[in-house]
Design an enzyme around this catalytic site. Structure first.
Site, short mmCIF file in Angstrom:
data_model
loop_
_atom_site.label_atom_id
_atom_site.label_comp_id
_atom_site.label_asym_id
_atom_site.label_seq_id
_atom_site.Cartn_x
_atom_site.Cartn_y
_atom_site.Cartn_z
N ASP A 125 0.87 -1.19 0.00
CA ASP A 125 0.00 0.00 0.00
C ASP A 125 0.90 1.23 0.00
O ASP A 125 1.60 1.48 0.98
CB ASP A 125 -0.91 -0.02 1.24
CG ASP A 125 -1.99 1.06 1.18
OD1 ASP A 125 -1.83 2.04 0.42
OD2 ASP A 125 -2.99 0.92 1.91
N ARG A 127 0.04 4.36 -0.21
CA ARG A 127 -0.63 5.62 0.15
C ARG A 127 -0.06 6.23 1.44
O ARG A 127 0.45 5.51 2.29
CB ARG A 127 -2.13 5.36 0.39
CG ARG A 127 -2.89 5.01 -0.86
CD ARG A 127 -4.33 4.70 -0.55
NE ARG A 127 -4.46 3.52 0.31
CZ ARG A 127 -5.61 3.11 0.81
NH1 ARG A 127 -6.73 3.78 0.58
NH2 ARG A 127 -5.67 2.02 1.55
N LYS A 153 -5.34 4.51 8.52
CA LYS A 153 -5.89 5.87 8.56
C LYS A 153 -6.04 6.35 10.00
O LYS A 153 -5.85 7.52 10.29
CB LYS A 153 -7.24 5.93 7.83
CG LYS A 153 -7.12 5.70 6.33
CD LYS A 153 -8.47 5.78 5.63
CE LYS A 153 -8.34 5.48 4.15
NZ LYS A 153 -9.65 5.35 3.47
#
Ligand SMILES: [Zn+2]
Length: 196
Positions: A125, A127, A153
């Protein structure tokens, strides 16, 4: 430094939103888009969705993921309860649409979403949510309820200066195509999902 480049009110199926384009430069053709539901009070904890772009799921209704449905449910939620959607331009977990399609091609050969990214030389990932935190600061939002199942997150808010007041789950029932993808999200990425 992210700045508000433009803003406008847009009526949607879910109600009226004020949309802000956030980017470093006015010439950026892919700014982050921040959708603020009408009547949202920034002085109280704000319901916030960090949503990463997924053109296949959101625009073309791909069944390989649940991004389109998550976006719709999040818009409906913030429209009803107040809140904002921070739409981040990090397509394909931030490897871009070309590499995402390459990863899908590998998935057709039997590799899963994580294996495919690693085979292409990317992290599982790629991000980050730093830009989302910067957006919250520009808007002077101090406390949030995060609409997410993703522990990354939640963790990114630690030491960010933004207070996490609570979490709002965003569960979409799997279809026949994306069940193994959602299982991977739960089992490998630790997403807070029920087993369907
Ligand atoms: Zn998607």
């Amino acid at each position: 430094m992210l700045q508000i480049q433009a803003r406008s009110d847009i009526p949607t199926d879910y109600g009226v939103f004020t949309v802000y384009a956030f980017s470093d430069s006015e010439d950026d053709w892919n700014p982050h888009l921040v959708w603020v539901a009408l009547g949202t009070d920034f002085a109280k904890p704000v319901n916030v969705r960090f949503h990463s772009e997924c053109i296949t799921g959101e625009v073309f209704h791909s069944k390989k993921c649940e991004c389109g449905q998550q976006l719709s449910v999040a818009m409906e939620y913030v429209s009803k309860h107040g809140g904002i959607i921070i739409y981040l331009r990090q397509e394909g977990r931030n490897i871009g649409i070309i590499n995402k399609l390459k990863a899908y091609a590998l998935q057709e050969k039997g590799f899963d979403t994580v294996e495919a990214n690693l085979m292409l030389g990317f992290p599982d990932d790629a991000r980050t949510f730093d830009d989302a935190i910067e957006v919250l600061k520009v808007l002077d939002i101090k406390a949030i309820n995060l609409i997410t199942n993703n522990p990354d997150k939640i963790n990114c808010l630690k030491n960010s200066g933004i207070q996490l007041n609570g979490r709002v789950p965003l569960e979409i029932k799997p279809n026949e195509v994306n069940k193994s993808y959602l299982d991977k999200k739960r089992e490998y990425f630790g997403h807070l999902l029920k087993e369907f």
